[in-house]
Design a protein around this motif. Sequence first.
Motif, short mmCIF file in Angstrom:
data_model
loop_
_atom_site.label_atom_id
_atom_site.label_comp_id
_atom_site.label_asym_id
_atom_site.label_seq_id
_atom_site.Cartn_x
_atom_site.Cartn_y
_atom_site.Cartn_z
N GLY A 19 -12.96 3.88 3.78
CA GLY A 19 -12.93 3.35 1.31
C GLY A 19 -15.09 3.67 1.44
N THR A 21 -16.00 4.44 -0.73
CA THR A 21 -16.52 4.64 -2.61
C THR A 21 -15.89 2.90 -3.22
N GLY A 22 -14.79 2.59 -2.28
CA GLY A 22 -13.94 1.39 -2.86
C GLY A 22 -14.71 -0.13 -2.84
N LYS A 23 -14.37 -0.78 -3.98
CA LYS A 23 -15.16 -1.97 -4.15
C LYS A 23 -15.76 -3.07 -2.93
N ARG A 44 -13.19 10.50 0.50
CA ARG A 44 -12.52 11.95 0.48
C ARG A 44 -13.04 12.98 -0.67
N ASP A 48 -10.36 11.89 5.06
CA ASP A 48 -8.79 11.50 4.04
C ASP A 48 -7.40 11.16 5.27
N TRP A 49 -7.68 9.99 5.35
CA TRP A 49 -6.49 9.16 5.89
C TRP A 49 -4.71 9.78 6.33
N ASP A 71 -3.51 1.49 1.59
CA ASP A 71 -2.11 0.99 1.89
C ASP A 71 -0.93 1.62 1.59
N GLY A 135 -9.63 -12.96 0.06
CA GLY A 135 -8.61 -13.24 -1.55
C GLY A 135 -8.57 -11.91 -2.54
N PHE A 137 -10.41 -10.43 -5.11
CA PHE A 137 -11.97 -9.71 -5.29
C PHE A 137 -11.94 -10.46 -6.91
N ASN A 140 -12.42 -7.13 -9.11
CA ASN A 140 -11.87 -6.79 -10.20
C ASN A 140 -11.60 -6.79 -11.50
N1 LIG Z 1 -8.33 -5.82 -4.75
C1 LIG Z 1 -8.20 -7.14 -4.64
O1 LIG Z 1 -8.46 -8.02 -4.27
C2 LIG Z 1 -7.80 -7.07 -2.58
C3 LIG Z 1 -7.54 -8.19 -2.27
C4 LIG Z 1 -7.25 -8.71 -0.59
C5 LIG Z 1 -7.16 -8.01 0.11
N2 LIG Z 1 -7.65 -6.01 -0.89
C6 LIG Z 1 -7.48 -5.07 0.74
O2 LIG Z 1 -8.76 -4.91 0.44
C7 LIG Z 1 -8.25 -3.33 1.09
C8 LIG Z 1 -9.68 -2.21 -0.31
O3 LIG Z 1 -9.29 -2.91 -1.53
P1 LIG Z 1 -10.30 -2.60 -2.29
O4 LIG Z 1 -10.01 -3.57 -3.91
O5 LIG Z 1 -11.73 -2.82 -1.83
O6 LIG Z 1 -10.24 -1.05 -2.62
P2 LIG Z 1 -10.64 0.37 -3.66
O7 LIG Z 1 -11.69 -0.47 -4.35
O8 LIG Z 1 -9.55 1.00 -4.52
O9 LIG Z 1 -10.80 1.42 -2.70
C9 LIG Z 1 -9.89 2.30 -1.57
C10 LIG Z 1 -10.97 3.28 -1.37
O10 LIG Z 1 -9.71 3.44 -0.47
C11 LIG Z 1 -10.53 5.42 -0.18
N3 LIG Z 1 -8.61 5.80 -0.51
C12 LIG Z 1 -8.26 6.00 -1.42
N4 LIG Z 1 -7.55 7.34 -0.53
C13 LIG Z 1 -7.67 7.80 0.10
C14 LIG Z 1 -7.06 8.87 1.41
N5 LIG Z 1 -6.62 9.29 1.28
N6 LIG Z 1 -8.33 8.58 2.72
C15 LIG Z 1 -8.74 7.91 2.67
N7 LIG Z 1 -9.28 7.18 1.90
C16 LIG Z 1 -8.82 7.09 0.51
C17 LIG Z 1 -10.62 5.37 -1.65
O11 LIG Z 1 -11.71 6.63 -2.37
P3 LIG Z 1 -11.49 7.13 -2.90
O12 LIG Z 1 -12.83 7.77 -3.81
O13 LIG Z 1 -11.29 8.71 -2.32
O14 LIG Z 1 -10.46 7.29 -3.66
C18 LIG Z 1 -12.02 4.04 -2.04
O15 LIG Z 1 -12.75 3.88 -1.31
C19 LIG Z 1 -7.11 -2.87 -0.18
O16 LIG Z 1 -6.76 -2.63 1.50
C20 LIG Z 1 -7.00 -3.78 -0.15
O17 LIG Z 1 -5.13 -4.48 -0.02
C21 LIG Z 1 -7.82 -5.76 -2.01
#
Ligand SMILES: NC(=O)c1ccc[n+]([C@@H]2O[C@H](COP(=O)([O-])OP(=O)(O)OC[C@H]3O[C@@H](n4cnc5c(N)ncnc54)[C@H](OP(=O)(O)O)[C@@H]3O)[C@@H](O)[C@H]2O)c1
Length: 288
Positions: A19, A21-23, A44, A48-49, A71, A135, A137, A140
């Motif tokens: 993850g 590139t994610g938050k 990716r 890739d998961w 997810d 909780g 983020f 968001n």
């Molecule tokens: N946001 C919230 O408020 C919050 C609160 C509590 C828990 N969470 C949990 O924390 C986790 C991360 O959340 P986030 O908000 O940080 O998510 P995010 O910013 O959307 O990041 C998701 C990451 O997963 C990667 N990804 C997506 N599809 C993929 C695939 N097929 N294979 C490999 N990597 C892939 C994305 O990379 P790409 O660049 O490839 O898309 C990105 O790096 C999640 O499980 C979420 O449920 C989130």
Amino acid sequence: MDRLSNRLLDQPMSLLVTGATGKSGKRVVQHLRAKGIAVRAAARPVFDWTDEGTWDAALEGVRAVYVVQLDGTMLVRPFLERAAQHGVRRIVLASGRGLDDPDYAEDTAGVRPGLVDSEAATRASGLEWTITRPGWFAQNFSEGFFAEGIRAGELRLPGGSAAATFVDAEDIAAVVAAALTEDGHSGQVYELSGPHPVTLAEAVATISEAAGREIRYVPLSPEQYVAELVQQGTSPTDAQAFADLFAAIREGKDAHVSDGVRQALGRPPRTFAEFAHATAAEGGWSTG
Ligand SMILES: NC(=O)c1ccc[n+]([C@@H]2O[C@H](COP(=O)([O-])OP(=O)(O)OC[C@H]3O[C@@H](n4cnc5c(N)ncnc54)[C@H](OP(=O)(O)O)[C@@H]3O)[C@@H](O)[C@H]2O)c1
């Protein structure tokens, strides 16, 4: 520092961040690199998961992994088995607050069963493990699905007037980086929140002040919110899933303070105002 940590610091690329590139993931990479620790940032299409054929190259030579699941899937369990085969010793799992409460929120998108299985697989993995349960983020508002409304000057959400203890992803990343590289975090479940509850109206007012422009919060009923999303082209199923996410906030289930940041790092979490001003300093509230 134990022998594992010494080896982690000695071996380039022995840390893997999924993850990346994610938050949270991108900030974990930044924290580790700022400490001079080499890290493999998995994104990716290289990792890739949904393509198990990409897992081995990502895990080659790795000793510790930050696991951000995809997810709606059950892929963490087989991934951890593969990781153990590659000699991975330590994992930090990204989970979520409220996981112990089946009634925490409607789960139309099917996220909860995957996280429950990921936590169970983590605990049973035989590896050193740490679970983080953040909780909502704060990011968001700046990078996630509130960001468009913030840019437009009007955040229209079915969040009512209840509050949540939004957690800064910088704090999540600091906890994850510590758990990956330091002693004393094995077997810990860190529930992560901000230091005090903030209503959506207060959050938007704080951002408005930090950004130096007018932004307002418009509370909608869940039905109004679904109708607006569908009108904008979202499918009714996805629109309902988004609306369901807000039930926990409306019902005050995310308003309590958790002590995970202090437990892990020995300092309090950043306030929402600190997040808003730091984001402003980075140009994160610009409309461009
Ligand atoms: N946001 C919230 O408020 C919050 C609160 C509590 C828990 N969470 C949990 O924390 C986790 C991360 O959340 P986030 O908000 O940080 O998510 P995010 O910013 O959307 O990041 C998701 C990451 O997963 C990667 N990804 C997506 N599809 C993929 C695939 N097929 N294979 C490999 N990597 C892939 C994305 O990379 P790409 O660049 O490839 O898309 C990105 O790096 C999640 O499980 C979420 O449920 C989130």
